[in-house]
Structure formats: C-alpha cells, structure tokens
Design an enzyme around this catalytic site. Structure first.
Site, PDB file in Angstrom:
ATOM      1  N   GLY A  10       0.547  -0.862   0.234  1.00  0.00           N
ATOM      2  CA  GLY A  10      -0.034   0.183  -0.416  1.00  0.00           C
ATOM      3  C   GLY A  10       1.171   1.346   0.253  1.00  0.00           C
ATOM      4  N   GLY A  13      -0.083   4.770  -1.666  1.00  0.00           N
ATOM      5  CA  GLY A  13      -1.271   5.300  -1.224  1.00  0.00           C
ATOM      6  C   GLY A  13      -0.766   7.068  -0.193  1.00  0.00           C
ATOM      7  N   GLN A  14      -2.346   7.809   1.097  1.00  0.00           N
ATOM      8  CA  GLN A  14      -1.378   8.858   0.889  1.00  0.00           C
ATOM      9  C   GLN A  14       0.178   8.590   2.881  1.00  0.00           C
ATOM     10  OE1 GLN A  14      -3.971   9.803   4.462  1.00  0.00           O
ATOM     11  NE2 GLN A  14      -3.491  12.369   4.515  1.00  0.00           N
ATOM     12  N   ASP A  36       2.814  -1.623  -4.558  1.00  0.00           N
ATOM     13  CA  ASP A  36       1.077  -1.074  -4.570  1.00  0.00           C
ATOM     14  C   ASP A  36       0.843  -1.610  -5.682  1.00  0.00           C
ATOM     15  OD1 ASP A  36      -0.995   0.272  -4.401  1.00  0.00           O
ATOM     16  OD2 ASP A  36      -0.194   1.729  -2.823  1.00  0.00           O
ATOM     17  N   ILE A  37      -0.165  -1.692  -6.044  1.00  0.00           N
ATOM     18  CA  ILE A  37      -1.008  -2.471  -7.347  1.00  0.00           C
ATOM     19  C   ILE A  37      -1.172  -0.541  -8.133  1.00  0.00           C
ATOM     20  CG2 ILE A  37      -2.654  -4.456  -6.850  1.00  0.00           C
ATOM     21  CD1 ILE A  37      -4.854  -2.468  -6.074  1.00  0.00           C
ATOM     22  N   TYR A 142     -15.470   1.129   6.938  1.00  0.00           N
ATOM     23  CA  TYR A 142     -14.210   0.375   7.952  1.00  0.00           C
ATOM     24  C   TYR A 142     -13.557   0.456   9.512  1.00  0.00           C
ATOM     25  CZ  TYR A 142      -9.776   3.605   8.104  1.00  0.00           C
ATOM     26  OH  TYR A 142      -8.772   4.105   9.046  1.00  0.00           O
ATOM     27  N   LYS A 146     -11.709  -2.066  11.223  1.00  0.00           N
ATOM     28  CA  LYS A 146     -10.513  -1.987  12.143  1.00  0.00           C
ATOM     29  C   LYS A 146     -10.729  -2.523  13.766  1.00  0.00           C
ATOM     30  CE  LYS A 146      -7.914   0.286   9.539  1.00  0.00           C
ATOM     31  NZ  LYS A 146      -6.536  -0.483   8.490  1.00  0.00           N
TER      32      LYS A 146
HETATM   33  N1  SER Z   1      -8.966   9.183   7.989  1.00  0.00           N
HETATM   34  C1  SER Z   1      -9.744   7.955   8.433  1.00  0.00           C
HETATM   35  C2  SER Z   1     -11.034   7.555   7.787  1.00  0.00           C
HETATM   36  O1  SER Z   1     -10.961   8.964   7.121  1.00  0.00           O
HETATM   37  C3  SER Z   1      -9.571   8.142   9.472  1.00  0.00           C
HETATM   38  O2  SER Z   1      -9.462   6.875   9.753  1.00  0.00           O
HETATM   39  O3  SER Z   1     -11.918   7.080   7.214  1.00  0.00           O
END
Ligand code: SER
Length: 316
Positions: A10, A13-14, A36-37, A142, A146
């Site tokens: 990954g 990503g950010q 990463d892909i 999400y 987590k």
């Molecule tokens: N920055 C993330 C989101 O907004 C929080 O884990 O999904």
C-alpha cells in the site's frame, strides 16, 4: 538491526508514500521495498514491486526475492469509500491482514505493522479524551474491519507469539501525498483549494471537531512503535494516538492567517454522520507511558509547515 529488509504494502497511498520515505531515510533506500497495485505518487529512490494485498503468493514471492523480515500493511479502503462497497471493503481489509498474520505465524516474517483508526469508536463511545479502553461499537464497515482486525492482531500475538503492532491513527494531514476516501480528507483538501482558488466548500459542518495529526508526527510514531523493544509494546490491539484536535472553522481561521481573502462554506454530505460518530479528542497516555510517544506539531505549526511546503508546489 543491520540487514533488516522491509516491505510496505500500500506504498502508493497517503501514508505509504511518506512512510516509505521515512523508512528509507532510516534504514537505507535499498532495504525498503515499496509495493502497491497502483503506481507510486512520487519518484522512487529504492525498489518498487507491483503487489496485490490479497495475493498471498505474490506477497510471498516478494518476501523471498528481497529477504523481507518486516511488513507494513497499509492497503485498505478508508471510511467513506468503504461505505460504497461494504462487502469488498471487508474482504480487502481483512484478507490482506490474515495473509500477513499467517506469514508471520509461519515464521516467514519477524514483525508486522497494521494500521488501526479512530474509526474503531462509534456513537456510544465517550467523545472527549476518548480512553484507550472504552466502548467501541463502530458504525462504519471500515470501523468494524479495524476493530475486528485489532482483535485478530491481539489473538495472533497471544496465541502464536506474532510480533504485530498497531496505532489507531487520527485523521492524517500531509503535503507530499493525496488522501483517498477518508472522512478526515477535508483537512488536506482545504489547503489545496485555498491556495489554488482562495475558497473551499467543506463536506463537514463548521463545528465538527475530530482528532487529527500532522504526517511527520504519524510517521515518527509508526517507526518508533515498530522499533520499540517488544516488552514495551504492552498492547497488541491498536494504540490511541493524539496529535491535534480541531474543527473545520478552526483550521479555516489558521489558513486565513496565510491567505487573508480565504472563504470557506459548508455543504455537509454523508461523511458528516461518520464524523459525528467519532471522538472529538483522544487520550493517548498508554502510548506515552509504554513507548514514549509525544507529538511535536500543534495546529499552528502544522498549518505553517503545510503552507510553506505546498505553496511552491501549487504555484509552479
Ligand atoms: N482518516 C481515516 C478516514 O477518515 C480515519 O482512519 O477514514
């Protein structure tokens, strides 16, 4: 440890973009493989490999080829994007975690890093100075992924001795990489729009306070946690981490110090209800006590640094 080889899954990503840079500074360009892909957001000073986080064989091949001992698994769908495709979000966020936990259990990895989030908390969680151990009934897919993932990390540690470590990141703000699909992304967009157009329409309301952090603090925390002696890492779920708490009107006022004509207006969308279910601020005393965490940036310091770095990029 000399000879340590790291894989970041990954990496485009950010967080990945900046973490790869931070790890390469610390351990050497050649010792950190970015995977990463997606193509990287920035030019690479070390190896890059195409890898799908759900492809166990692909990951294993990279581990073998580069003699990898540590994986940072950052691939995930974030809060807002995950709500658009809950089944796929669950599959990606969980399958990828199982693959690396299993590889570690089989002795093919020495250490694993997996990011958690303030999204493990939900509407029934105490909102201010949210404790490390508290009610965590997440309202998003999400957050569910987590929270479940944290429990799996703790389980693999307890049952199989897997050295897995995790942080519950707040919203992350940086100038080197673009965010993707999070509820806290407004706090990055605001800088780009202010510098390019002098105005910004925020997708959260003015008083929506959320826990946030400047990326250099988050990268330092991540590497510090991974480098801490194992006995100091007493929690194998995710560590609460606190940086800066602010709301859209608060960051807008800081941006205005740099761009006096800046105008913000508000058009809350579906991300508002996600934000409303999250804490306003976080108690991170466990991270401070266990492995010595302490943030460096406050709101003003973060905004000043973002402006100094983004201005030349966006004006050229
Ligand atoms: N920055 C993330 C989101 O907004 C929080 O884990 O999904």
């Amino acid at each position: 440890m000399p000879g340590k080889k790291i894989l970041v899954i990954g990496s485009s990503g950010q967080i990945g973009t900046e973490l790869v840079e931070g790890l390469r500074e610390r351990f050497g360009d050649a010792n950190v493989v970015a995977g990463d892909i997606k193509e990287p957001q920035v030019e690479q000073s070390g190896p890059f490999a195409m890898v799908n986080a759900m492809d166990r064989r692909g990951i294993e091949r990279i581990i073998e080829k580069y003699d990898i001992s540590e994986v940072y698994l950052l691939a995930a769908l974030l809060s807002a994007t995950a709500e658009k495709d809950p089944a796929f979000a669950w599959q990606l966020n969980m399958e990828s975690l199982f693959i690396v936990l299993e590889l570690a259990r089989e002795g093919k990895l020495k250490k694993v890093y997996w990011p958690s989030s303030i999204a493990v908390f939900g509407p029934t969680t105490p909102k201010d100075a949210t404790p490390q151990h508290t009610i965590a009934e997440p309202g998003t897919v999400y957050g569910i992924s987590k929270q479940a993932g944290e429990q799996w990390c703790a389980y693999y540690h307890k049952r199989y001795g897997v050295d897995v470590r995790s942080i519950r990141y707040p919203g992350l703000i940086g100038w080197k990489s673009a965010p993707g699909g999070g509820t806290t992304d407004y706090a990055v967009h605001i800088f780009h729009e202010a510098l390019k157009h002098g105005k910004y329409t925020c997708f959260l309301g003015p008083d929506t306070a959320l826990p946030m952090m400047y990326m250099p603090d988050a990268i330092r925390a991540t590497i510090d946690l991974m480098e801490a002696p194992a006995e100091k890492v007493k929690l194998r779920t995710g560590y609460n981490l606190s940086g800066i708490s602010f709301d859209p009107k608060g960051i807008a006022a800081e941006v205005k110090r740099h761009i006096p004509g800046f105008v913000i207006d508000y058009a809350p969308d579906s991300r508002q209800s996600i934000a409303d279910s999250w804490p306003r601020s976080i108690d991170d005393s466990a991270a401070r006590d266990h492995w010595g965490w302490s943030p460096k940036y406050d709101l003003k310091g973060m905004v000043d640094d973002m402006m100094v770095n983004l201005m030349p990029l966006l004006k050229s």
